[in-house]
Write a protein that holds these residues in place. Sequence first.
Motif, mmCIF file in Angstrom:
data_model
loop_
_atom_site.group_PDB
_atom_site.id
_atom_site.type_symbol
_atom_site.label_atom_id
_atom_site.label_comp_id
_atom_site.label_asym_id
_atom_site.label_seq_id
_atom_site.Cartn_x
_atom_site.Cartn_y
_atom_site.Cartn_z
ATOM 1 N N ILE A 81 -27.034 18.905 18.383
ATOM 2 C CA ILE A 81 -26.614 20.463 17.763
ATOM 3 C C ILE A 81 -25.528 21.324 18.516
ATOM 4 O O ILE A 81 -25.932 21.110 19.686
ATOM 5 N N ARG A 82 -25.044 22.167 17.807
ATOM 6 C CA ARG A 82 -24.105 23.124 18.640
ATOM 7 C C ARG A 82 -24.478 24.523 17.858
ATOM 8 O O ARG A 82 -23.761 25.057 17.274
ATOM 9 N N PRO A 83 -25.851 24.982 18.262
ATOM 10 C CA PRO A 83 -26.221 26.406 17.821
ATOM 11 C C PRO A 83 -25.401 27.546 18.230
ATOM 12 O O PRO A 83 -24.890 27.269 19.278
ATOM 13 N N GLU A 84 -25.338 28.601 17.553
ATOM 14 C CA GLU A 84 -24.475 29.500 18.042
ATOM 15 C C GLU A 84 -25.657 30.280 18.956
ATOM 16 O O GLU A 84 -25.015 30.975 20.014
ATOM 17 N N TRP A 85 -26.937 30.198 18.884
ATOM 18 C CA TRP A 85 -27.717 31.002 19.870
ATOM 19 C C TRP A 85 -28.606 30.083 20.352
ATOM 20 O O TRP A 85 -29.307 28.917 19.850
ATOM 21 N N VAL A 86 -29.185 30.409 21.853
ATOM 22 C CA VAL A 86 -30.206 29.473 22.396
ATOM 23 C C VAL A 86 -31.205 30.487 23.376
ATOM 24 O O VAL A 86 -30.579 31.335 23.723
ATOM 25 N N VAL A 87 -32.369 30.447 23.141
ATOM 26 C CA VAL A 87 -33.237 31.561 23.989
ATOM 27 C C VAL A 87 -34.013 30.625 24.662
ATOM 28 O O VAL A 87 -34.834 29.654 24.655
ATOM 29 N N ASP B 164 -19.955 29.865 23.416
ATOM 30 C CA ASP B 164 -18.388 30.315 23.544
ATOM 31 C C ASP B 164 -17.543 29.587 22.695
ATOM 32 O O ASP B 164 -17.517 28.471 22.482
ATOM 33 N N PRO B 165 -16.972 30.420 21.597
ATOM 34 C CA PRO B 165 -16.314 29.707 20.694
ATOM 35 C C PRO B 165 -14.958 29.099 20.980
ATOM 36 O O PRO B 165 -14.270 28.033 20.362
ATOM 37 N N LEU B 166 -14.560 29.374 22.190
ATOM 38 C CA LEU B 166 -13.272 28.639 22.682
ATOM 39 C C LEU B 166 -13.712 27.599 23.583
ATOM 40 O O LEU B 166 -12.696 26.870 24.148
ATOM 41 N N TYR C 52 -22.001 27.687 26.831
ATOM 42 C CA TYR C 52 -22.692 28.811 26.520
ATOM 43 C C TYR C 52 -22.444 29.880 27.542
ATOM 44 O O TYR C 52 -22.527 29.754 28.634
ATOM 45 N N ARG C 53 -22.410 31.113 27.234
ATOM 46 C CA ARG C 53 -22.642 32.206 27.992
ATOM 47 C C ARG C 53 -23.804 33.143 27.904
ATOM 48 O O ARG C 53 -24.575 33.110 26.838
ATOM 49 N N ARG C 54 -24.181 33.635 28.866
ATOM 50 C CA ARG C 54 -25.433 34.638 28.852
ATOM 51 C C ARG C 54 -25.124 36.019 28.056
ATOM 52 O O ARG C 54 -24.357 36.724 28.543
ATOM 53 N N GLU C 55 -25.576 36.088 26.816
ATOM 54 C CA GLU C 55 -25.145 37.261 26.040
ATOM 55 C C GLU C 55 -26.214 38.228 26.285
ATOM 56 O O GLU C 55 -25.696 39.430 26.335
#
Length: 290
Positions: free
Chosen positions: A79-85, A96-98, A103-106
């Motif tokens: 999967i490629r979820p938008e968010w991960v906790v 990261d949409p690019l 993933y970046r630390r939001e």
Amino acid sequence: MSASTRIPAAERHLIALDIDGTVLSHGFGEGAGDDADGGHIDPELADAILALHEMGHEVVIATGRSVDATLPIVERLGIRPEWVVSANGAVTLRRDPLAHRAYRREFVEAFDPSDALRKIRTQLVTARFAVELADGGFLYTDDIPTGTLPARQRRVPFEQLLGVQASRVVVVSPDHRLEEFLDVVSTLGLTHVSYAVGSTSWLDIAPHGVTKASALEVVASHLGIDGSRVFAAGDGRNDIEMLQWAAKRGDAVAMGQAIDDVRAVASRVTGTIDEGGLLTALRDRFPVLG
């Protein structure tokens, strides 16, 4: 409905899943060698999670693991979820949409662990201590099980754990039986404590007010997903707040092997991980899975 059919936005759910004991088993049967720490993901469960993701539901892995130990599980699920906790809510990642799978630390919650460490050390003098730093590094005093911890590690004297910015504190005390360990911890007056117990007595301490639930609430707000469209599943003490939050208006599922404290806060209890409990619960909630 096929897995490729996208659901309307009004039907989109936030599906929050713990990893260890919920998605990933650590048995010794078939498939036990699937990854470095012996975890196995049931292929039918993986297919169901992927199908929900492809339909447009937001599947959010919510775990006590470090970032380094979380993303490989996301990768295995396909999967490629938008968010991960991760780190019990202290670190929330955003895709990261690019970049294809970066993933970046939001959001990162951090605290100075000095007071907690000093207090614990007076009572658990033989314990092994560590801190996961806000930047993802990991400092530890003695070897501890590392399967769920960051790859970037450094052994240091206890004093070098003080005065840093930490996303969590880890305390492992092999010399104490679980009952003794919990008795000692209960007397320490720590502000926020969550437990994840394996073969040794293991304690995670998060920043004040930080839990999987606090992170998921932020994610749900960003996604515009109502509480009635939340599904959460877990099995550990560090899942209690997440299940309480989900149960307010949504669906909170405790795994069958969960202790009574976890089962008590859930909307319902499913089978154990060995019985395919999560897959059963997902099929109950999302009949399209069949």
